[in-house]
Design an enzyme around this catalytic site. Sequence first.
Site, PDB file in Angstrom:
ATOM      1  N   ASP A  20      24.847  -3.625 -47.586  1.00 44.88           N
ATOM      2  CA  ASP A  20      25.227  -4.952 -48.059  1.00 44.88           C
ATOM      3  C   ASP A  20      26.558  -4.907 -48.798  1.00 44.88           C
ATOM      4  OD1 ASP A  20      23.787  -3.497 -50.143  1.00 44.88           O
ATOM      5  OD2 ASP A  20      23.913  -5.338 -51.335  1.00 44.88           O
ATOM      6  N   GLU A  76      21.849  -3.348 -52.455  1.00 41.30           N
ATOM      7  CA  GLU A  76      22.259  -2.523 -53.592  1.00 41.30           C
ATOM      8  C   GLU A  76      22.978  -3.362 -54.634  1.00 41.30           C
ATOM      9  OE1 GLU A  76      25.120   0.013 -55.910  1.00 41.30           O
ATOM     10  OE2 GLU A  76      25.519  -1.646 -54.536  1.00 41.30           O
ATOM     11  N   GLU A  77      23.812  -4.281 -54.161  1.00 42.38           N
ATOM     12  CA  GLU A  77      24.684  -5.027 -55.060  1.00 42.38           C
ATOM     13  C   GLU A  77      23.938  -6.010 -55.955  1.00 42.38           C
ATOM     14  OE1 GLU A  77      27.547  -4.142 -55.495  1.00 42.38           O
ATOM     15  OE2 GLU A  77      28.432  -3.335 -53.658  1.00 42.38           O
ATOM     16  N   ASP A 127      29.369   6.323 -52.096  1.00 43.40           N
ATOM     17  CA  ASP A 127      29.484   4.997 -52.707  1.00 43.40           C
ATOM     18  C   ASP A 127      30.355   5.050 -53.958  1.00 43.40           C
ATOM     19  OD1 ASP A 127      29.124   2.306 -53.062  1.00 43.40           O
ATOM     20  OD2 ASP A 127      27.133   2.471 -53.971  1.00 43.40           O
ATOM     21  N   HIS A 178      34.788  -5.923 -55.116  1.00 45.70           N
ATOM     22  CA  HIS A 178      34.062  -7.124 -55.549  1.00 45.70           C
ATOM     23  C   HIS A 178      34.999  -8.304 -55.783  1.00 45.70           C
ATOM     24  CE1 HIS A 178      30.304  -4.739 -57.125  1.00 45.70           C
ATOM     25  NE2 HIS A 178      30.682  -4.377 -55.908  1.00 45.70           N
TER      26      HIS A 178
END
Length: 481
Positions: A80, A147-148, A171, A456
């Site tokens: 994701d 995950e986010e 990551d 992000h």
Amino acid sequence: MKAERLAGLEPAAVFGYFEKLCSIPHGSGNTKMISDYLVSFAKEHDLKYIQDDLNNVLIFQDGTAGYEDHEPVILQGHMDMVCDKDADSPIDFAVDGLDVTHDDTYVFANGTTLGGDDGIAVAYCLALLADRSIPHPPLEIVITVDEETGMYGANGVDLSSFRGKRMINIDSEDEGVFTVSCAGGARASITLPVSRHAVYGPCIKLTVDGLVGGHSGVEIDKNRANANKVMGMFLDEIKKRMPLCLTAIAGGSKDNAITRSCTASVVAMGMELEQINDIAAELQAKIRSEYAEPDAIVTADNIDALGGNALSTQDTDKIIGLLCAAPNAIQAMCADMPELVQTSLNMGIVKMDGDRFKMTFSVRSSVNQEKVDLLKKLEDLAALYGAEFSSTGDYPAWEYKADSDLRDTMVAEYEKMFGTKPQVVSIHAGLECGLIGEKIEGLDAVSMGPQMHDIHTSRERLEIESTRRMWEFLLATLKAL
């Protein structure tokens, strides 16, 4: 896998798969399509796979010639991405792929986040699995969902089929930096019931914009302002001079992203717009001087309306009180590593939803008790204002492992390849290694990745040459294992 827009970039297979992933919607909570694509890939390459009810995907591949009897290596990332975009972007993340491109130095997406966090991990894994000429031990791949938004995939995945005890998590966003422990965290919400009634007076729109934003773990120590907190300051300064009735407020869309913009509309009683703009100018100057926010904008504008269906002054005062009183940003630094943030929180989202005002926080700490204490502080604050409190997505810290054969091997291979030692660090951001470590006893894990910038945010960029170097390093590490 051939690239089109990223054609000519090396490693070709990695960028080919990355471009394919960018063409499939895969925001948090919208992972079915990307999960099914991973399953189709496994089927196409005759690989054993497991797709669970959450859409996590596990893929298995035997070791190549000479490595069949080596201990398996786990490779891990998440499918994701955080979906953020500029106001004028036409992309609908639910159904559209990304407008991905490059400038020979960086790969990026026009007007939106790129999803290099963590699409590059998935692309690395697919390129590796597709090429049986690459020497490696048996591989156990786990690509998780969501995950986010709370690491829900890693929390729910069943890894009882795994035999490996060594895991490379892909990551991390800084080349040459190996992460070996991280903070735990949780998502917390404060919800205040409110009521509306007709109020008459000048309607004014308040705006806080132009802030840098960023990841609430990685960039929490960069002295960046949070637009929701700034809006609380703005409203409070106005309230000191006249009564206010809020009609709307909205800031942020992700609890783990430092909020860049917040807007509110109020019915102002007894104060001219010019006076409010004087407050705005003073606050803007304060934010620009006290924070790393040279482009901060604080404004007030008339709305073509007189009055509206607004909250009472009492409910408005409660909301302002919550915005101002709620803790935010760094709460404690680590005594043993003074440069490391130990405990923090981020007021990522504020919004009005009908008869409820809601604030959502991302809470992080490498000390579990401090995380518990901070959640209790928020719970007590909610009770003080007659609001409700809840927390979800609690995940443990990933603790430092003093003896790590994997870390030693990776450090040695990095030094051999690049002539310098990598940094070995602990970070304040959350990684899934802690949750996976709870499922695999004795897990030895290291997190790495190519260089990315402004994750992000719509300015997210993935360095092309770094992607190539870290691919070559990953292959060298697997060969050494």
